[in-house]
Design a protein around this motif. Structure first.
Motif, PDB file in Angstrom:
ATOM      1  N   PHE A 386     110.013  52.840 -14.251  1.00 25.29           N
ATOM      2  CA  PHE A 386     108.689  53.438 -14.095  1.00 25.29           C
ATOM      3  C   PHE A 386     107.800  52.391 -13.420  1.00 25.29           C
ATOM      4  CE2 PHE A 386     110.626  55.555 -17.695  1.00 25.29           C
ATOM      5  CZ  PHE A 386     110.393  56.893 -17.417  1.00 25.29           C
ATOM      6  N   ASP A 387     107.401  52.689 -12.198  1.00 20.83           N
ATOM      7  CA  ASP A 387     106.631  51.731 -11.400  1.00 20.83           C
ATOM      8  C   ASP A 387     105.241  52.295 -11.155  1.00 20.83           C
ATOM      9  OD1 ASP A 387     105.655  49.835  -9.696  1.00 20.83           O
ATOM     10  OD2 ASP A 387     107.401  49.792  -8.371  1.00 20.83           O
ATOM     11  N   LEU A 388     104.263  51.794 -11.911  1.00 23.60           N
ATOM     12  CA  LEU A 388     102.880  52.265 -11.803  1.00 23.60           C
ATOM     13  C   LEU A 388     101.981  51.206 -11.171  1.00 23.60           C
ATOM     14  CD1 LEU A 388     102.624  53.959 -15.324  1.00 23.60           C
ATOM     15  CD2 LEU A 388     103.122  55.052 -13.130  1.00 23.60           C
ATOM     16  N   ARG A 389     102.552  50.357 -10.334  1.00 23.23           N
ATOM     17  CA  ARG A 389     101.773  49.340  -9.620  1.00 23.23           C
ATOM     18  C   ARG A 389     101.132  49.963  -8.379  1.00 23.23           C
ATOM     19  NH1 ARG A 389     106.394  45.070  -8.649  1.00 23.23           N
ATOM     20  NH2 ARG A 389     107.331  47.029  -7.949  1.00 23.23           N
ATOM     21  N   ASP A 390     100.069  49.331  -7.894  1.00 29.75           N
ATOM     22  CA  ASP A 390      99.365  49.891  -6.738  1.00 29.75           C
ATOM     23  C   ASP A 390     100.120  49.675  -5.435  1.00 29.75           C
ATOM     24  OD1 ASP A 390      98.991  47.156  -6.797  1.00 29.75           O
ATOM     25  OD2 ASP A 390      96.940  47.227  -6.028  1.00 29.75           O
ATOM     26  N   ASP A 391     101.085  48.767  -5.428  1.00 27.98           N
ATOM     27  CA  ASP A 391     101.866  48.515  -4.218  1.00 27.98           C
ATOM     28  C   ASP A 391     103.199  47.914  -4.634  1.00 27.98           C
ATOM     29  OD1 ASP A 391     101.688  48.280  -1.103  1.00 27.98           O
ATOM     30  OD2 ASP A 391     102.492  46.349  -1.756  1.00 27.98           O
ATOM     31  N   LYS A 392     104.289  48.350  -4.003  1.00 23.62           N
ATOM     32  CA  LYS A 392     105.604  47.851  -4.381  1.00 23.62           C
ATOM     33  C   LYS A 392     105.939  46.524  -3.707  1.00 23.62           C
ATOM     34  CE  LYS A 392     107.701  52.266  -5.587  1.00 23.62           C
ATOM     35  NZ  LYS A 392     108.883  53.167  -5.427  1.00 23.62           N
ATOM     36  N   ILE A 393     105.296  46.226  -2.577  1.00 19.71           N
ATOM     37  CA  ILE A 393     105.612  45.003  -1.846  1.00 19.71           C
ATOM     38  C   ILE A 393     104.805  43.821  -2.376  1.00 19.71           C
ATOM     39  CG2 ILE A 393     105.550  43.890   0.417  1.00 19.71           C
ATOM     40  CD1 ILE A 393     106.120  46.600   1.661  1.00 19.71           C
ATOM     41  N   ASN A 394     103.497  44.004  -2.488  1.00 11.84           N
ATOM     42  CA  ASN A 394     102.647  42.921  -2.989  1.00 11.84           C
ATOM     43  C   ASN A 394     101.565  43.511  -3.887  1.00 11.84           C
ATOM     44  OD1 ASN A 394     101.562  40.399  -3.404  1.00 11.84           O
ATOM     45  ND2 ASN A 394     100.622  40.232  -1.406  1.00 11.84           N
ATOM     46  N   PRO A 395     101.924  43.901  -5.123  1.00  7.95           N
ATOM     47  CA  PRO A 395     100.967  44.570  -6.010  1.00  7.95           C
ATOM     48  C   PRO A 395      99.862  43.636  -6.469  1.00  7.95           C
ATOM     49  CG  PRO A 395     102.968  44.044  -7.202  1.00  7.95           C
ATOM     50  CD  PRO A 395     103.237  43.721  -5.763  1.00  7.95           C
ATOM     51  N   LYS A 396      98.712  44.237  -6.775  1.00  4.48           N
ATOM     52  CA  LYS A 396      97.575  43.502  -7.315  1.00  4.48           C
ATOM     53  C   LYS A 396      97.156  44.008  -8.689  1.00  4.48           C
ATOM     54  CE  LYS A 396      97.083  40.713  -3.855  1.00  4.48           C
ATOM     55  NZ  LYS A 396      97.375  39.271  -4.041  1.00  4.48           N
ATOM     56  N   LYS A 397      97.615  45.202  -9.052  1.00  5.68           N
ATOM     57  CA  LYS A 397      97.336  45.709 -10.397  1.00  5.68           C
ATOM     58  C   LYS A 397      98.365  46.783 -10.745  1.00  5.68           C
ATOM     59  CE  LYS A 397      93.932  49.150  -8.894  1.00  5.68           C
ATOM     60  NZ  LYS A 397      92.558  49.664  -9.082  1.00  5.68           N
ATOM     61  N   PHE A 561     112.334  28.631  -4.031  1.00  4.30           N
ATOM     62  CA  PHE A 561     111.801  29.288  -2.843  1.00  4.30           C
ATOM     63  C   PHE A 561     112.293  30.723  -2.843  1.00  4.30           C
ATOM     64  CE2 PHE A 561     112.514  30.736   1.519  1.00  4.30           C
ATOM     65  CZ  PHE A 561     111.248  30.578   2.057  1.00  4.30           C
ATOM     66  N   GLN A 562     111.390  31.681  -2.648  1.00  3.65           N
ATOM     67  CA  GLN A 562     111.796  33.088  -2.621  1.00  3.65           C
ATOM     68  C   GLN A 562     110.849  33.901  -1.744  1.00  3.65           C
ATOM     69  OE1 GLN A 562     110.629  33.845  -6.985  1.00  3.65           O
ATOM     70  NE2 GLN A 562     110.333  35.837  -6.049  1.00  3.65           N
ATOM     71  N   ILE A 563     111.326  35.071  -1.345  1.00  2.00           N
ATOM     72  CA  ILE A 563     110.522  36.022  -0.587  1.00  2.00           C
ATOM     73  C   ILE A 563     110.408  37.290  -1.414  1.00  2.00           C
ATOM     74  CG2 ILE A 563     110.335  37.379   1.529  1.00  2.00           C
ATOM     75  CD1 ILE A 563     111.936  35.214   2.944  1.00  2.00           C
ATOM     76  N   GLY A 564     109.203  37.731  -1.682  1.00  2.00           N
ATOM     77  CA  GLY A 564     108.996  38.942  -2.454  1.00  2.00           C
ATOM     78  C   GLY A 564     108.323  38.667  -3.781  1.00  2.00           C
ATOM     79  N   GLN A 565     107.623  39.673  -4.276  1.00  4.33           N
ATOM     80  CA  GLN A 565     106.899  39.554  -5.528  1.00  4.33           C
ATOM     81  C   GLN A 565     107.841  39.780  -6.704  1.00  4.33           C
ATOM     82  OE1 GLN A 565     104.803  38.282  -7.616  1.00  4.33           O
ATOM     83  NE2 GLN A 565     102.993  39.038  -6.525  1.00  4.33           N
ATOM     84  N   SER A 566     107.666  39.036  -7.787  1.00  8.62           N
ATOM     85  CA  SER A 566     108.515  39.179  -8.967  1.00  8.62           C
ATOM     86  C   SER A 566     107.744  39.778 -10.137  1.00  8.62           C
ATOM     87  CB  SER A 566     109.102  37.820  -9.371  1.00  8.62           C
ATOM     88  OG  SER A 566     108.097  36.835  -9.518  1.00  8.62           O
TER      89      SER A 566
END
Length: 567
Positions: A386-397, A561-566
């Motif tokens: 269940f993904d209720l974030r405002d953005d899947k790539i770089n969410p802020k909330k 070092f990584q690429i993408g939000q965790s």
């Protein structure tokens, strides 16, 4: 001839002049330069003067740009003096008294107060007023009110230096999706496109669903262009979806790189998009590093099955691989095949299937608690997200929840009867440019008959876990010998970040991990990690660099070092 050229060269106009600003009180020089389209030298360009340089032909337009910027920020009485000397032009700013918001009058049948970014007593900013009107329009369309009436006015009195704001809104009746016309390219059926649509006929209209549909269609990686046109007919919104196929469906990558989990590596990647039509994908991967050797083949077939009674489709994916992975105390060789049936719809996704693995464990020395030999496993599995974030790539909330379960039954192809579950929760929130994030992962494993190979147990450490340790460096703390897997896992992370320069953020984090050798054994013996990192925000997500250390033993540290939000 030379004598004639010499005075001409002396009188030639310089290629650039330096711009200096003084008199500014409300805004920093860096902010002013940025808003009028000039750049200061980067912090590492120490040999350059710490000011902007421009072509002398645009000096007059710069003076106009400065004046326009200050007026848009509420300084209607601003005066800009210009003085040129040699290769320098200086602008002296006399800001004057700003216009402030005297009062805000709202008449609306929909709550819009939280959308208004201007407040009473604040300086009146034109951009904020324009942004507020845009935000109200977007809110109406996201909620399905396409017949709204908005009347927003700002009355500015430059003699009294006040601005009065009026907002009048009627949301009227909601709108609904009407006809949906799909125009797929040759070789791709309409059902594949329909499986990615987040809206259906007779559903309430939402601009947000249309915007997210662009992302789901792009995820097929079969198109160079996607166009969704809307046509309003009273309270019905008809849509026409046109798609344009990829002209270069084959992609090849060869190179060397660095991966935090495995170190320096050489890799080869080949994939074919729209393989045999219907947006299918075929790919091959080769990886070689000191810790990992991998050969992998993947085949993906979208919208293979339709769920009976629902307007949802299931995708099919098969992954076959051979890998050789080195741990601290043992080596794992694995031949695996995993079959997936997947569906992904905006805020939730489901992945169910079965895995088949032949694992060979070889110990480097006679170490307790590690079972060597050959293991044959067959297990069904399932995962719900269940993904209720405002953005899947770089969410802020928002929040993210996932649950994964797998299990094998002895005598039903598997040599071990076991159950394994992992639950994960993430939360992220941004306030005044401070982004706060938290993550917790809980794992349990129970063997009912025979033992699992060591690599199927829980380990921690790495870029997505405890960042004071390297990948899989943390095993069960209460085992008789170190670096062996656990059967109970609790892995937590907290982080706060803030922008420091343009797209660059500075972060501080705290990680905490508990691993026990027995199931449901919460011994509360935690390993902690604290540290700092940098995040450079890109269109594919943040590029992250972290360094963490154990506060109980500062000699223990790791760099990631990584690429993408965790979160």
């Amino acid at each position: 001839m030379l004598l004639l050229l010499f005075p001409l060269l002396l009188s030639a106009e310089p290629r650039f002049v330096y711009v200096k600003i003084s008199g500014n009180k409300t805004f920093s020089k860096a902010a002013i330069f940025e808003n009028i389209g000039l750049e200061l030298p980067a912090w590492y360009e120490f040999w350059k003067p710490k000011t902007a340089s421009v072509n002398p032909k645009i000096i007059n337009s710069l003076q106009e740009s400065l004046s326009s910027f200050y007026i848009s920020e509420g300084f209607y009485h601003v005066k800009i003096d210009k003085k040129e000397h040699n290769r320098t032009v200086r602008f002296t700013i006399h800001e004057g008294k700003p216009v402030v918001v005297r009062y805000i009058k709202i008449k609306s049948d929909y709550p819009i107060k939280q959308l208004i970014t201007l407040h009473r007593g604040e300086r009146f900013r034109t951009n904020s007023f324009i942004y507020t009107k845009k935000a109200i329009r977007e809110a109406m369309l996201k909620k399905g009110y396409c017949n709204y009436n908005l009347d927003a006015k700002a009355y500015v009195d430059i003699k009294k230096n006040v601005a009065d704001l009026y907002f009048k809104l009627q949301h009227n009746m909601p709108c609904f999706f009407g006809l949906i016309n799909i125009h797929p390219p040759k070789g791709i059926s309409k059902k594949v496109i329909r499986s990615r649509l987040l809206f259906h006929s007779n559903e309430r209209y939402s601009l947000d669903k249309i915007n997210k549909t662009y992302s789901t269609l792009s995820g097929l990686e079969a198109f160079d262009g996607i166009q969704i046109e809307t046509h309003k007919k009273q309270s019905r919104i008809d849509t026409a979806i046109s798609l344009y196929p990829k002209r270069k469906p084959t992609r090849r990558e060869v190179g060397i790189g660095y991966e935090t989990n495995y170190g320096f590596k050489a890799f080869l990647h080949w994939n074919r998009k729209n393989f045999k039509g219907d947006a299918r994908k075929l790919s091959f991967d080769l990886k070689y590093s000191q810790k990992e050797k991998l050969i992998k083949n993947s085949f993906y077939w979208p919208a293979l099955l339709k769920i009976p009674g629902f307007d949802y489709y299931m995708d099919f994916k098969n992954e076959f691989s051979y890998s050789k992975l080195t741990y601290d105390n043992f080596e794992e060789k694995k031949i695996a095949d995993k079959i997936h049936l997947l569906t992904d719809h905006d805020w939730f996704s489901v992945d169910v299937g079965a895995g088949l693995e032949h694992i060979t464990i070889r110990k480097f020395q006679d170490i307790c608690n590690i079972s060597a030999g050959d293991f044959f496993l067959f297990y069904p599995y399932g995962e719900v997200i269940f993904d209720l974030r405002d953005d899947k790539i770089n969410p802020k909330k928002g929040i993210y929840l996932s649950q994964y379960l797998e299990g094998g039954i002895r005598y039903l192809l598997s040599e071990v009867s076991y159950a394994k579950g992992i639950a994960e929760a993430r939360a992220i929130y941004t306030y005044h440019q401070f982004t706060m994030a938290g993550k917790s992962r809980f794992g349990l494993l129970q063997e009912f008959d025979n033992r699992l190979p060591e690599s199927k147990l829980f380990y921690a450490g790495g870029a997505f876990s405890n960042r004071a340790y390297s990948y899989n460096e943390l095993g069960a703390f209460d085992a008789e010998c170190g670096n062996v897997g656990g059967r109970t896992l609790l892995d937590n992370s907290l982080e706060i970040s803030h922008p420091v320069y343009k797209k660059l953020d500075l972060a501080f984090f705290w990680d905490s991990t508990m691993i026990s050798k027995d199931t449901l054994n919460f011994n509360l013996d935690f390993k902690h990690g604290i540290g700092t990192g940098l995040r450079y925000n890109t269109v594919i997500g943040p590029v992250k660099f972290d360094i963490g250390f154990d506060p109980a033993d500062t000699r223990q540290y790791a760099i990631h070092f990584q690429i993408g939000q965790s979160y």
